[in-house]
Motif scaffolding. Structure first.
Motif, PDB file in Angstrom:
ATOM      1  N   VAL A  44      10.730  57.936   8.808  1.00 38.39           N
ATOM      2  CA  VAL A  44       9.650  57.601   7.902  1.00 38.39           C
ATOM      3  C   VAL A  44       9.326  58.788   7.020  1.00 38.39           C
ATOM      4  CG1 VAL A  44       7.241  56.986   7.747  1.00 38.39           C
ATOM      5  CG2 VAL A  44       8.659  55.962   9.484  1.00 38.39           C
ATOM      6  N   ARG A  45       9.221  58.561   5.737  1.00 38.20           N
ATOM      7  CA  ARG A  45       8.795  59.583   4.792  1.00 38.20           C
ATOM      8  C   ARG A  45       7.448  59.179   4.269  1.00 38.20           C
ATOM      9  NH1 ARG A  45      12.430  63.338   3.042  1.00 38.20           N
ATOM     10  NH2 ARG A  45      14.489  63.033   3.832  1.00 38.20           N
ATOM     11  N   THR A  54       1.649  69.387   1.697  1.00 43.30           N
ATOM     12  CA  THR A  54       2.705  68.777   2.490  1.00 43.30           C
ATOM     13  C   THR A  54       2.740  69.450   3.859  1.00 43.30           C
ATOM     14  OG1 THR A  54       4.013  68.315   0.502  1.00 43.30           O
ATOM     15  CG2 THR A  54       5.153  68.208   2.617  1.00 43.30           C
ATOM     16  N   ILE A  55       2.696  68.640   4.901  1.00 47.75           N
ATOM     17  CA  ILE A  55       2.811  69.139   6.268  1.00 47.75           C
ATOM     18  C   ILE A  55       4.159  68.695   6.807  1.00 47.75           C
ATOM     19  CG2 ILE A  55       1.744  69.255   8.553  1.00 47.75           C
ATOM     20  CD1 ILE A  55      -0.817  68.144   7.316  1.00 47.75           C
ATOM     21  N   SER A  56       4.968  69.630   7.261  1.00 47.51           N
ATOM     22  CA  SER A  56       6.292  69.297   7.796  1.00 47.51           C
ATOM     23  C   SER A  56       6.269  69.330   9.321  1.00 47.51           C
ATOM     24  CB  SER A  56       7.344  70.265   7.264  1.00 47.51           C
ATOM     25  OG  SER A  56       7.017  71.599   7.609  1.00 47.51           O
ATOM     26  N   ASN A  57       7.263  68.683   9.928  1.00 45.14           N
ATOM     27  CA  ASN A  57       7.430  68.675  11.384  1.00 45.14           C
ATOM     28  C   ASN A  57       6.131  68.301  12.103  1.00 45.14           C
ATOM     29  OD1 ASN A  57      10.138  69.589  11.128  1.00 45.14           O
ATOM     30  ND2 ASN A  57       9.396  71.675  10.873  1.00 45.14           N
ATOM     31  N   LEU A  58       5.619  67.138  11.755  1.00 48.89           N
ATOM     32  CA  LEU A  58       4.354  66.674  12.334  1.00 48.89           C
ATOM     33  C   LEU A  58       4.406  66.608  13.861  1.00 48.89           C
ATOM     34  CD1 LEU A  58       3.611  63.777   9.839  1.00 48.89           C
ATOM     35  CD2 LEU A  58       2.239  65.864  10.076  1.00 48.89           C
ATOM     36  N   LEU A  68       4.360  64.808   5.975  1.00 51.94           N
ATOM     37  CA  LEU A  68       3.247  64.023   5.453  1.00 51.94           C
ATOM     38  C   LEU A  68       2.701  64.712   4.213  1.00 51.94           C
ATOM     39  CD1 LEU A  68       1.275  61.641   5.811  1.00 51.94           C
ATOM     40  CD2 LEU A  68      -0.148  63.143   7.180  1.00 51.94           C
ATOM     41  N   LYS A  69       2.500  63.951   3.164  1.00 53.78           N
ATOM     42  CA  LYS A  69       2.001  64.491   1.908  1.00 53.78           C
ATOM     43  C   LYS A  69       0.585  63.972   1.672  1.00 53.78           C
ATOM     44  CE  LYS A  69       5.053  65.068  -1.295  1.00 53.78           C
ATOM     45  NZ  LYS A  69       5.101  66.530  -1.486  1.00 53.78           N
ATOM     46  N   ILE A  70      -0.350  64.873   1.409  1.00 56.76           N
ATOM     47  CA  ILE A  70      -1.754  64.536   1.177  1.00 56.76           C
ATOM     48  C   ILE A  70      -2.103  64.933  -0.249  1.00 56.76           C
ATOM     49  CG2 ILE A  70      -4.131  65.034   1.865  1.00 56.76           C
ATOM     50  CD1 ILE A  70      -2.222  65.894   4.580  1.00 56.76           C
ATOM     51  N   TYR A  71      -2.711  64.006  -0.973  1.00 58.11           N
ATOM     52  CA  TYR A  71      -3.051  64.226  -2.377  1.00 58.11           C
ATOM     53  C   TYR A  71      -4.565  64.360  -2.528  1.00 58.11           C
ATOM     54  CZ  TYR A  71       1.740  62.872  -3.469  1.00 58.11           C
ATOM     55  OH  TYR A  71       3.102  62.804  -3.529  1.00 58.11           O
ATOM     56  N   TYR A 110      -4.684  59.007   6.428  1.00 59.25           N
ATOM     57  CA  TYR A 110      -3.239  59.062   6.260  1.00 59.25           C
ATOM     58  C   TYR A 110      -2.564  58.863   7.599  1.00 59.25           C
ATOM     59  CZ  TYR A 110      -3.792  61.064   1.575  1.00 59.25           C
ATOM     60  OH  TYR A 110      -4.098  61.276   0.264  1.00 59.25           O
ATOM     61  N   LEU A 111      -1.466  58.126   7.596  1.00 62.30           N
ATOM     62  CA  LEU A 111      -0.675  57.895   8.796  1.00 62.30           C
ATOM     63  C   LEU A 111       0.636  58.643   8.687  1.00 62.30           C
ATOM     64  CD1 LEU A 111      -0.059  56.330  11.442  1.00 62.30           C
ATOM     65  CD2 LEU A 111       0.911  54.536  10.014  1.00 62.30           C
ATOM     66  N   GLY A 112       0.945  59.460   9.692  1.00 65.37           N
ATOM     67  CA  GLY A 112       2.213  60.173   9.738  1.00 65.37           C
ATOM     68  C   GLY A 112       2.956  59.847  11.003  1.00 65.37           C
ATOM     69  N   VAL A 113       4.228  60.211  11.030  1.00 65.13           N
ATOM     70  CA  VAL A 113       5.068  59.950  12.183  1.00 65.13           C
ATOM     71  C   VAL A 113       5.545  61.273  12.767  1.00 65.13           C
ATOM     72  CG1 VAL A 113       7.169  58.853  13.002  1.00 65.13           C
ATOM     73  CG2 VAL A 113       5.794  57.729  11.275  1.00 65.13           C
ATOM     74  N   GLU A 114       5.437  61.414  14.053  1.00 66.26           N
ATOM     75  CA  GLU A 114       5.830  62.631  14.749  1.00 66.26           C
ATOM     76  C   GLU A 114       7.220  63.078  14.321  1.00 66.26           C
ATOM     77  OE1 GLU A 114       5.983  64.142  19.417  1.00 66.26           O
ATOM     78  OE2 GLU A 114       6.211  62.010  18.915  1.00 66.26           O
TER      79      GLU A 114
END
Length: 384
Positions: free
Chosen positions: A382-383, A311-315, A254-257, A246-250
């Motif tokens: 980015v969401r 769901t991880i917030s504030n990456l 980020l949502k992981i299924y 998975y790619l997230g943005v600082e």
């Protein structure tokens, strides 16, 4: 041990376009993928019914409606979750189609007139630029493994000038293809359509690392004309193969299924950082269809869909690394590895002028309507 747990192919980057005038009302999704819309509401409306509707929002236009707080509801391709602690009704649309582009409303039922907020959706084909009723010239969404076309417009009078495509900050080594030496270079091709006053960049075999900021350039005396382009890359390839990265943005969420096999609906699920000792467990389910929260992490075990959503917030950049989706059971737990890559957020822009390159003319950002020395870009988030 052969894991019965698998990861839903949703390594996707979904854009949430924000502008000065209308923040949080425009979403961009990729055909065939999943899009999440967050409908926020004011304090005091936690116990009211929420809904998501299209067009005129008559009875037949309602796509999904809440039933009770913190409970997942499903209707066809739509699911909804009213998270009262965060005061938002989250709508998820699966298997996006181009026809999903259009205007929608987030609604709160109440006596008299309902509360409604307009939402616009733009759905991109997997190998074309992001498009709605008007073409978006500077934001493109592509799918890992596919082909993406980028349209670079330029002003009248520049038909005979050299064109190029480069990655930010566009020093000499950042130029990916140029019209004066080749129309094809590795994964890139360039076609200058002088009658339409644009040149088309085609990128083949997209990879996740293509995500980022680029420029369409026109070489001229003094300062070059540069038009900024942002690329978002989804990890689902053309063959719909599973991808566990998975790619997230600082700064973003980020949502992981994590999908699990039939028969494990009543087991406890968790999400942990490798090597997954007790102190490494970040979030654990408590009961089915109930949202749990712990710090920056939330989890929801949707037993009807057989998936545990984290769901991880504030990456932060340090979130990059190896994780595991787990199911507790007697003996050895079921676990499947997940890799997270967190990118520094390249989309908080300010007015800038690029310094001169060491071996060629200096370049400066400009719109395509007329040459100028700099351009201030809107904020893009980015969401994922």
């Amino acid at each position: 041990m052969i894991s019965l747990l698998r990861i839903i192919p949703l390594f996707q980057v979904l854009t949430h376009v924000a502008t000065k005038d209308k923040p949080k009302d425009t979403y961009v999704g990729i055909e065939g993928s999943t899009l999440e819309i967050n409908c926020e509401y004011a304090d005091g409306y936690q116990d009211y019914i929420k809904y998501f509707c299209r067009n005129l929002c008559k009875y037949d236009d309602i796509l999904i409606k809440s039933e009770s707080s913190n409970t997942v509801v499903s209707e066809g391709r739509y699911t909804g979750l009213d998270n009262v602690s965060q005061q938002k009704f989250t709508v998820t649309i699966r298997n996006l189609v181009l026809e999903d582009s259009g205007e929608y409303y987030c609604g709160v039922e109440r006596s008299g007139w309902d509360l409604q907020d307009k939402v616009k959706l733009f759905i991109s084909g997997v190998s074309t630029y992001v498009a709605g009723s008007k073409r978006s010239k500077d934001t493109y969404a592509g799918t890992k493994g596919s082909t993406l076309e980028i349209y670079c417009d330029y002003p009248e009078g520049y038909q005979d000038y050299v064109k190029y495509f480069c990655r930010d900050p566009c020093a000499d080594d950042d130029i990916l293809i140029k019209s004066d030496n080749s129309i094809s270079k590795r994964r890139y091709t360039l076609l200058d359509n002088v009658s339409n006053r644009n040149f088309i960049i085609t990128i083949k075999n997209l990879i996740v690392e293509d995500f980022g900021v680029y420029h369409c350039g026109v070489e001229k005396s003094g300062t070059d004309i540069l038009t900024e382009v942002k690329l978002f890359i989804s990890g689902v390839n053309m063959n719909n193969k599973l991808d566990d990265s998975y790619l997230g943005v600082e700064g973003g969420p980020l949502k992981i299924y994590c999908e699990y096999a039939d028969g494990y609906q009543d087991y406890i699920k968790y999400f942990c950082r490798d090597p997954c000792k007790n102190d490494d467990i970040l979030i654990k389910s408590e009961s089915s269809n109930t949202l749990v929260s712990k710090g920056r992490y939330t989890g929801l075990d949707n037993v009807s869909q057989q998936k545990f959503t984290v769901t991880i917030s504030n990456l932060i950049l340090e979130d990059s690394g190896d994780y595991n989706c787990g199911v507790e059971r007697t003996g050895m737990d079921l676990q499947n590895k997940v890799k997270l890559f967190i990118s520094g957020n390249p989309f908080h822009f300010h007015t800038t002028t690029h310094p001169p390159a060491s071996t060629k003319q200096s370049r400066t950002t400009s719109s395509t309507s007329a040459p100028r020395t700099s351009e201030t870009s809107s904020l893009f988030c980015v969401r994922v």
